[in-house]
Design an enzyme around this catalytic site. Structure first.
Site, PDB file in Angstrom:
ATOM      1  N   CYS A   1      -0.461   4.282  -6.443  1.00 28.12           N
ATOM      2  CA  CYS A   1      -1.534   3.430  -5.505  1.00 28.12           C
ATOM      3  C   CYS A   1      -2.026   2.195  -5.927  1.00 28.12           C
ATOM      4  O   CYS A   1      -2.018   2.069  -7.518  1.00 28.12           O
ATOM      5  CB  CYS A   1      -3.019   4.427  -5.585  1.00 28.12           C
ATOM      6  SG  CYS A   1      -4.396   3.573  -4.950  1.00 28.12           S
TER       7      CYS A   1
ATOM      8  N   CYS B   1       0.981  -1.145   0.179  1.00 23.85           N
ATOM      9  CA  CYS B   1      -0.079   0.027   0.022  1.00 23.85           C
ATOM     10  C   CYS B   1       0.731   1.295  -0.061  1.00 23.85           C
ATOM     11  O   CYS B   1       1.729   1.296   0.878  1.00 23.85           O
ATOM     12  CB  CYS B   1      -0.937  -0.086   1.262  1.00 23.85           C
ATOM     13  SG  CYS B   1      -1.886   1.384   1.545  1.00 23.85           S
TER      14      CYS B   1
HETATM   15  N1  DGL Z   1      -4.018   1.048  -1.621  1.00 21.52           N
HETATM   16  C1  DGL Z   1      -3.768   2.057  -1.267  1.00 21.52           C
HETATM   17  C2  DGL Z   1      -2.508   2.688  -1.634  1.00 21.52           C
HETATM   18  O1  DGL Z   1      -1.684   2.001  -2.528  1.00 21.52           O
HETATM   19  C3  DGL Z   1      -4.814   3.186  -1.777  1.00 21.52           C
HETATM   20  C4  DGL Z   1      -6.289   2.908  -1.279  1.00 21.52           C
HETATM   21  C5  DGL Z   1      -6.625   3.438  -0.237  1.00 21.52           C
HETATM   22  O2  DGL Z   1      -6.614   4.709  -0.152  1.00 21.52           O
HETATM   23  O3  DGL Z   1      -6.762   2.925   0.832  1.00 21.52           O
HETATM   24  O4  DGL Z   1      -2.117   3.691  -1.497  1.00 21.52           O
END
Ligand code: DGL
Length: 279
Positions: free
Chosen positions: A192, A76
């Site tokens: 993201c 993430c």
């Molecule tokens: N998976 C998160 C990232 O890569 C994005 C989604 C979220 O805002 O939780 O930043």
């Protein structure tokens, strides 16, 4: 107890987005076992404060170590940006000698190495852009590369909710790409883990000449190197297993998850994290 090669690689994210990273790991390192945790109850991370994300990351890492992880992937961007350093310090102080791999350095290295013009774009959540982590990583890789960052406040939730994709998703993607087109970047970091799902729309809007860089492939390489350095690559000849834990509804995780993983999901178990129960 010393780590063993038979232990699983753990991967976590705010929800299903990190499955795009797990997908690359399953393809690149098929003999490993994987344990994935999606913190779906607290999605989205992209609007959380740095302090909140640090608390979540520590809580989840401790949960994954208890479950026997030999290495942790923070799949993430928001959590990697806010918490990677704090998490490493916390684990070291607690006597846990495990590698923690985030998504920011692998993606930045690929983007900086691949850019011919030295003009790189970043699409990411507000938390990731506000952290300045990509700015710092780009500057460390090459101080002469210019990074044009765009905070995409609603793109991850729209991607998650919007299937099949409609014209509104295309318009949203086009809007976020406009500053990158104006800045004439030749490489764009998908900062993201949800964004690889709209790669065709991004590519069409930005043009064929722009290279899209997502973190999965670079993360898989970093994981392989880290495991090899400690002689922890699983030596089995056949494919390993993968299983899932999530903090909200199991059925919606299964439904959404197979779209992000592009493979069938097997076992998904609901878990409550301590801080969440206390809240
Ligand atoms: N998976 C998160 C990232 O890569 C994005 C989604 C979220 O805002 O939780 O930043």
């Amino acid at each position: 107890m010393p780590l063993s090669a038979e232990q699983p690689v753990a991967v976590f994210d705010s929800g299903v987005g990190g499955l795009t990273v797990l997908h690359e790991l399953l393809v690149s390192l098929p003999t490993e076992d994987y344990l994935y945790l999606g913190d779906t109850a607290r999605f989205p991370y992209g609007v959380r404060t740095q302090e909140e994300l640090q608390g979540f990351a520590i809580e989840i890492a401790e949960h994954l170590l208890e479950a026997g992880a030999k290495l942790i992937v923070v799949a993430c961007n928001a959590a990697s940006a806010a918490a990677l350093g704090v998490l490493e310090q916390h684990l070291e102080a607690g006597g846990h000698d495990v590698d923690v791999i985030g998504v920011i350095a692998p993606a930045t290295q690929l983007a900086v190495a691949g850019s011919r013009s030295g003009r790189v774009g970043l699409l990411a959540t507000p938390a990731t852009v506000a952290s300045g982590a990509y700015e710092r990583a780009v500057r460390a890789a090459d101080p002469h590369v210019h990074l044009e960052s765009v905070a995409c406040s609603d793109l991850a939730p729209i991607i998650q909710a919007g299937f099949p994709f409609d014209g509104e998703v295309v318009d949203t993607v086009r809007g976020y790409c406009a500053p990158l087109r104006a800045a004439e970047v030749d490489t764009v970091i998908l900062g993201c883990t949800h964004y690889p799902l709209v790669a065709p729309m991004l590519q069409r809007t930005l043009g064929r000449g722009v290279t899209l860089v997502s973190s999965g492939a670079g993360v898989a390489r970093s994981v392989e190197r880290a495991l090899a350095a400690r002689d922890l690559l699983n030596p089995r000849a056949d494919e390993g297993s993968y299983r899932f834990r999530c903090t909200a509804d199991v059925e919606s995780f299964k439904l959404l998850g197979s779209r992000f993983l592009q493979m069938p999901l097997g076992q998904v178990v609901h878990v409550e994290l301590a801080e969440r129960m206390a809240a």
